[in-house]
Design a protein around this motif. Structure first.
Motif, PDB file in Angstrom:
ATOM      1  N   VAL A  93       0.862  -1.180   0.000  1.00 15.15           N
ATOM      2  CA  VAL A  93       0.000   0.000   0.000  1.00 15.15           C
ATOM      3  C   VAL A  93       0.899   1.230   0.000  1.00 15.15           C
ATOM      4  O   VAL A  93       1.772   1.377   0.863  1.00 15.15           O
ATOM      5  N   LEU A 134      -2.582  -3.596   8.345  1.00 11.26           N
ATOM      6  CA  LEU A 134      -1.730  -4.015   7.232  1.00 11.26           C
ATOM      7  C   LEU A 134      -0.622  -4.944   7.720  1.00 11.26           C
ATOM      8  O   LEU A 134      -0.317  -5.962   7.086  1.00 11.26           O
ATOM      9  N   TRP A 146       3.895  -1.311   3.467  1.00 11.69           N
ATOM     10  CA  TRP A 146       3.384   0.023   3.211  1.00 11.69           C
ATOM     11  C   TRP A 146       4.539   1.018   3.132  1.00 11.69           C
ATOM     12  O   TRP A 146       5.628   0.768   3.640  1.00 11.69           O
TER      13      TRP A 146
END
Length: 235
Positions: free
Chosen positions: A9, A101, A108
Protein backbone atom coordinates in the motif's frame (compact mmCIF):
# COMPACT_ATOMS: atom_id res chain seq x y z
CA UNK A 1 -10.41 -6.52 -12.82
CA UNK A 2 -8.52 -9.62 -11.67
CA UNK A 3 -5.14 -9.03 -10.16
CA UNK A 4 -2.64 -10.68 -7.87
CA UNK A 5 -3.01 -10.21 -4.11
CA UNK A 6 -2.08 -6.82 -2.75
CA UNK A 7 1.49 -6.75 -1.46
CA UNK A 8 2.10 -3.01 -0.99
CA UNK A 9 0.00 0.00 0.00
CA UNK A 10 1.47 3.33 -1.10
CA UNK A 11 0.14 6.26 0.92
CA UNK A 12 0.28 9.86 -0.15
CA UNK A 13 1.15 12.05 2.84
CA UNK A 14 -0.71 15.37 2.79
CA UNK A 15 -4.44 14.81 3.20
CA UNK A 16 -4.01 11.05 3.56
CA UNK A 17 -1.71 10.45 6.53
CA UNK A 18 -1.88 13.97 7.96
CA UNK A 19 -4.64 16.57 7.74
CA UNK A 20 -2.35 19.21 6.31
CA UNK A 21 -4.06 20.47 3.17
CA UNK A 22 -6.22 23.21 4.75
CA UNK A 23 -3.16 24.65 6.47
CA UNK A 24 -1.02 24.42 3.33
CA UNK A 25 -3.68 26.04 1.14
CA UNK A 26 -4.16 28.93 3.58
CA UNK A 27 -0.43 29.58 3.74
CA UNK A 28 -0.12 29.41 -0.05
CA UNK A 29 -3.02 31.84 -0.58
CA UNK A 30 -1.48 34.30 1.88
CA UNK A 31 1.92 34.05 0.21
CA UNK A 32 0.51 34.48 -3.29
CA UNK A 33 -1.30 37.62 -2.11
CA UNK A 34 2.09 39.12 -1.29
CA UNK A 35 2.98 38.55 -4.95
CA UNK A 36 -0.19 40.36 -6.03
CA UNK A 37 -2.11 37.22 -6.90
CA UNK A 38 -5.64 37.16 -5.50
CA UNK A 39 -6.93 33.60 -5.07
CA UNK A 40 -9.19 31.83 -2.60
CA UNK A 41 -8.57 28.35 -1.20
CA UNK A 42 -10.96 26.81 -3.76
CA UNK A 43 -8.85 28.21 -6.57
CA UNK A 44 -5.64 27.09 -4.90
CA UNK A 45 -7.00 23.60 -4.36
CA UNK A 46 -8.09 23.29 -7.99
CA UNK A 47 -4.70 24.36 -9.31
CA UNK A 48 -2.21 22.96 -6.82
CA UNK A 49 -3.64 20.13 -4.72
CA UNK A 50 -1.34 17.11 -4.84
CA UNK A 51 1.31 18.80 -6.97
CA UNK A 52 4.94 19.48 -6.18
CA UNK A 53 6.46 22.89 -5.44
CA UNK A 54 8.06 22.83 -8.89
CA UNK A 55 4.70 22.18 -10.53
CA UNK A 56 3.12 24.97 -8.49
CA UNK A 57 5.81 27.41 -9.61
CA UNK A 58 5.24 26.43 -13.25
CA UNK A 59 1.48 27.03 -12.99
CA UNK A 60 1.95 30.43 -11.33
CA UNK A 61 4.42 31.49 -14.01
CA UNK A 62 2.25 30.31 -16.88
CA UNK A 63 -1.08 31.61 -15.57
CA UNK A 64 -0.07 34.77 -13.74
CA UNK A 65 3.30 35.61 -15.29
CA UNK A 66 4.86 35.70 -11.82
CA UNK A 67 8.18 34.08 -10.99
CA UNK A 68 8.40 32.03 -7.80
CA UNK A 69 11.90 32.53 -6.46
CA UNK A 70 13.83 30.90 -3.64
CA UNK A 71 13.08 33.75 -1.23
CA UNK A 72 9.35 33.16 -1.72
CA UNK A 73 9.73 29.41 -1.25
CA UNK A 74 11.84 29.82 1.88
CA UNK A 75 9.34 32.21 3.45
CA UNK A 76 6.41 29.97 2.58
CA UNK A 77 8.19 26.91 3.95
CA UNK A 78 9.02 28.71 7.20
CA UNK A 79 5.40 29.82 7.68
CA UNK A 80 4.06 26.39 6.82
CA UNK A 81 6.40 24.49 9.11
CA UNK A 82 5.60 26.80 12.03
CA UNK A 83 1.90 26.08 11.65
CA UNK A 84 2.49 22.35 11.20
CA UNK A 85 4.39 22.18 14.49
CA UNK A 86 1.48 23.88 16.27
CA UNK A 87 -1.62 22.57 14.50
CA UNK A 88 -1.02 19.47 12.39
CA UNK A 89 -3.05 16.36 13.24
CA UNK A 90 -2.93 12.79 11.88
CA UNK A 91 -5.83 11.43 9.87
CA UNK A 92 -8.15 9.63 12.25
CA UNK A 93 -7.42 5.93 12.82
CA UNK A 94 -4.44 5.79 10.48
CA UNK A 95 -2.40 3.91 13.10
CA UNK A 96 -5.16 1.29 13.34
CA UNK A 97 -4.95 0.82 9.58
CA UNK A 98 -1.17 0.42 9.69
CA UNK A 99 -1.55 -2.23 12.40
CA UNK A 100 -4.11 -3.99 10.19
CA UNK A 101 -1.73 -4.02 7.23
CA UNK A 102 1.00 -5.43 9.42
CA UNK A 103 -1.32 -8.20 10.63
CA UNK A 104 -2.10 -9.09 7.02
CA UNK A 105 1.56 -9.18 5.99
CA UNK A 106 1.11 -6.26 3.60
CA UNK A 107 3.93 -3.73 3.27
CA UNK A 108 3.38 0.02 3.21
CA UNK A 109 5.26 3.20 2.37
CA UNK A 110 4.67 6.90 1.74
CA UNK A 111 5.19 8.58 -1.65
CA UNK A 112 4.56 12.31 -1.61
CA UNK A 113 5.01 15.34 -3.86
CA UNK A 114 6.53 17.15 -0.87
CA UNK A 115 10.22 17.38 -0.08
CA UNK A 116 11.52 14.73 2.30
CA UNK A 117 12.14 17.38 4.97
CA UNK A 118 8.45 18.32 4.95
CA UNK A 119 7.31 14.68 4.94
CA UNK A 120 9.46 13.89 7.96
CA UNK A 121 8.31 17.03 9.79
CA UNK A 122 4.67 16.16 9.13
CA UNK A 123 5.09 12.59 10.33
CA UNK A 124 7.09 13.66 13.37
CA UNK A 125 4.55 16.32 14.40
CA UNK A 126 1.76 13.74 14.24
CA UNK A 127 3.62 10.86 15.88
CA UNK A 128 3.69 8.73 12.71
CA UNK A 129 7.35 8.83 11.75
CA UNK A 130 8.29 5.49 13.35
CA UNK A 131 5.74 3.76 11.11
CA UNK A 132 7.22 5.16 7.90
CA UNK A 133 10.90 5.92 8.42
CA UNK A 134 11.78 2.66 6.64
CA UNK A 135 10.16 3.81 3.39
CA UNK A 136 9.76 7.51 2.58
CA UNK A 137 9.73 8.53 -1.08
CA UNK A 138 9.65 12.13 -2.28
CA UNK A 139 9.05 13.68 -5.70
CA UNK A 140 12.58 15.07 -5.43
CA UNK A 141 13.78 11.51 -6.10
CA UNK A 142 12.34 11.37 -9.63
CA UNK A 143 12.40 13.49 -12.77
CA UNK A 144 8.66 14.09 -13.11
CA UNK A 145 6.22 14.69 -10.28
CA UNK A 146 2.53 13.77 -10.14
CA UNK A 147 0.46 13.39 -12.31
CA UNK A 148 3.34 11.53 -13.98
CA UNK A 149 3.71 7.94 -12.69
CA UNK A 150 7.43 8.24 -11.90
CA UNK A 151 7.20 8.51 -8.11
CA UNK A 152 4.86 5.57 -7.62
CA UNK A 153 6.87 3.38 -9.97
CA UNK A 154 10.06 4.37 -8.14
CA UNK A 155 8.51 3.53 -4.76
CA UNK A 156 7.23 0.15 -5.96
CA UNK A 157 10.61 -0.77 -7.42
CA UNK A 158 12.40 0.28 -4.23
CA UNK A 159 10.00 -1.86 -2.21
CA UNK A 160 10.49 -4.81 -4.58
CA UNK A 161 6.85 -4.93 -5.66
CA UNK A 162 5.24 -5.17 -9.08
CA UNK A 163 2.88 -2.25 -9.84
CA UNK A 164 -0.03 -4.66 -10.32
CA UNK A 165 0.31 -5.72 -6.67
CA UNK A 166 0.13 -2.14 -5.35
CA UNK A 167 -2.74 -0.04 -4.07
CA UNK A 168 -2.25 3.71 -3.86
CA UNK A 169 -4.20 5.81 -1.35
CA UNK A 170 -4.58 9.34 -2.70
CA UNK A 171 -6.66 12.45 -2.08
CA UNK A 172 -5.87 14.57 -5.16
CA UNK A 173 -6.71 14.35 -8.86
CA UNK A 174 -3.01 14.63 -9.71
CA UNK A 175 -2.18 11.70 -7.43
CA UNK A 176 -5.00 9.54 -8.74
CA UNK A 177 -3.91 10.18 -12.33
CA UNK A 178 -0.32 9.28 -11.39
CA UNK A 179 -1.38 5.98 -9.83
CA UNK A 180 -3.50 5.08 -12.85
CA UNK A 181 -0.62 5.91 -15.19
CA UNK A 182 1.58 3.60 -13.10
CA UNK A 183 -0.85 0.71 -13.63
CA UNK A 184 -1.80 0.57 -9.95
CA UNK A 185 -5.16 0.32 -8.25
CA UNK A 186 -6.04 3.57 -6.52
CA UNK A 187 -8.31 4.39 -3.59
CA UNK A 188 -9.50 7.98 -3.29
CA UNK A 189 -9.56 9.06 0.34
CA UNK A 190 -12.06 11.86 0.91
CA UNK A 191 -11.96 12.08 4.68
CA UNK A 192 -9.59 15.04 4.99
CA UNK A 193 -11.01 18.40 6.02
CA UNK A 194 -10.08 19.94 2.65
CA UNK A 195 -12.42 17.76 0.61
CA UNK A 196 -15.36 20.19 0.69
CA UNK A 197 -13.80 22.51 -1.90
CA UNK A 198 -16.22 23.22 -4.73
CA UNK A 199 -14.16 21.76 -7.57
CA UNK A 200 -12.68 18.88 -5.61
CA UNK A 201 -15.37 16.18 -5.76
CA UNK A 202 -16.09 16.64 -9.45
CA UNK A 203 -12.43 16.48 -10.43
CA UNK A 204 -11.94 13.39 -8.28
CA UNK A 205 -14.92 11.47 -9.63
CA UNK A 206 -14.10 12.35 -13.23
CA UNK A 207 -11.00 10.16 -12.91
CA UNK A 208 -12.99 7.08 -11.78
CA UNK A 209 -10.75 5.79 -8.98
CA UNK A 210 -11.16 2.12 -8.12
CA UNK A 211 -12.59 3.00 -4.73
CA UNK A 212 -13.57 6.02 -2.68
CA UNK A 213 -14.02 6.21 1.08
CA UNK A 214 -14.26 8.77 3.87
CA UNK A 215 -13.14 6.63 6.83
CA UNK A 216 -9.53 5.46 6.64
CA UNK A 217 -10.19 2.08 8.26
CA UNK A 218 -12.30 1.12 5.23
CA UNK A 219 -9.01 0.62 3.40
CA UNK A 220 -8.63 -2.68 5.25
CA UNK A 221 -11.71 -4.02 3.41
CA UNK A 222 -9.93 -3.55 0.09
CA UNK A 223 -6.49 -5.03 0.54
CA UNK A 224 -7.06 -8.66 1.42
CA UNK A 225 -8.51 -10.09 -1.79
CA UNK A 226 -7.18 -10.79 -5.26
CA UNK A 227 -9.28 -8.20 -7.07
CA UNK A 228 -9.16 -4.45 -7.41
CA UNK A 229 -11.16 -2.77 -4.61
CA UNK A 230 -14.79 -1.91 -5.16
CA UNK A 231 -16.28 1.46 -4.29
CA UNK A 232 -17.81 1.21 -0.82
CA UNK A 233 -18.63 4.92 -0.51
CA UNK A 234 -22.15 6.08 0.27
CA UNK A 235 -22.17 8.59 -2.60
Amino acid sequence: MPMQPIQLVIFDCDGVLVDSEPIALEVLVDMLAVKGITMDTDGAAERFLGRSIASMAEVVKEEFRVEIDQVFLSQMREALYARFRQELQPIARIERVIAGLKDRGIAWCVASSSQRERIELSLTATGLLDHFKHAIFSATMVKNGKPAPDLFLYAAAAMGTDPSACVVVEDSPAGIAAAQAAGMAVCAFTGGSHTNHASYQAALLALHPDARFDAMEELLHFVGGARRPEDHSDA
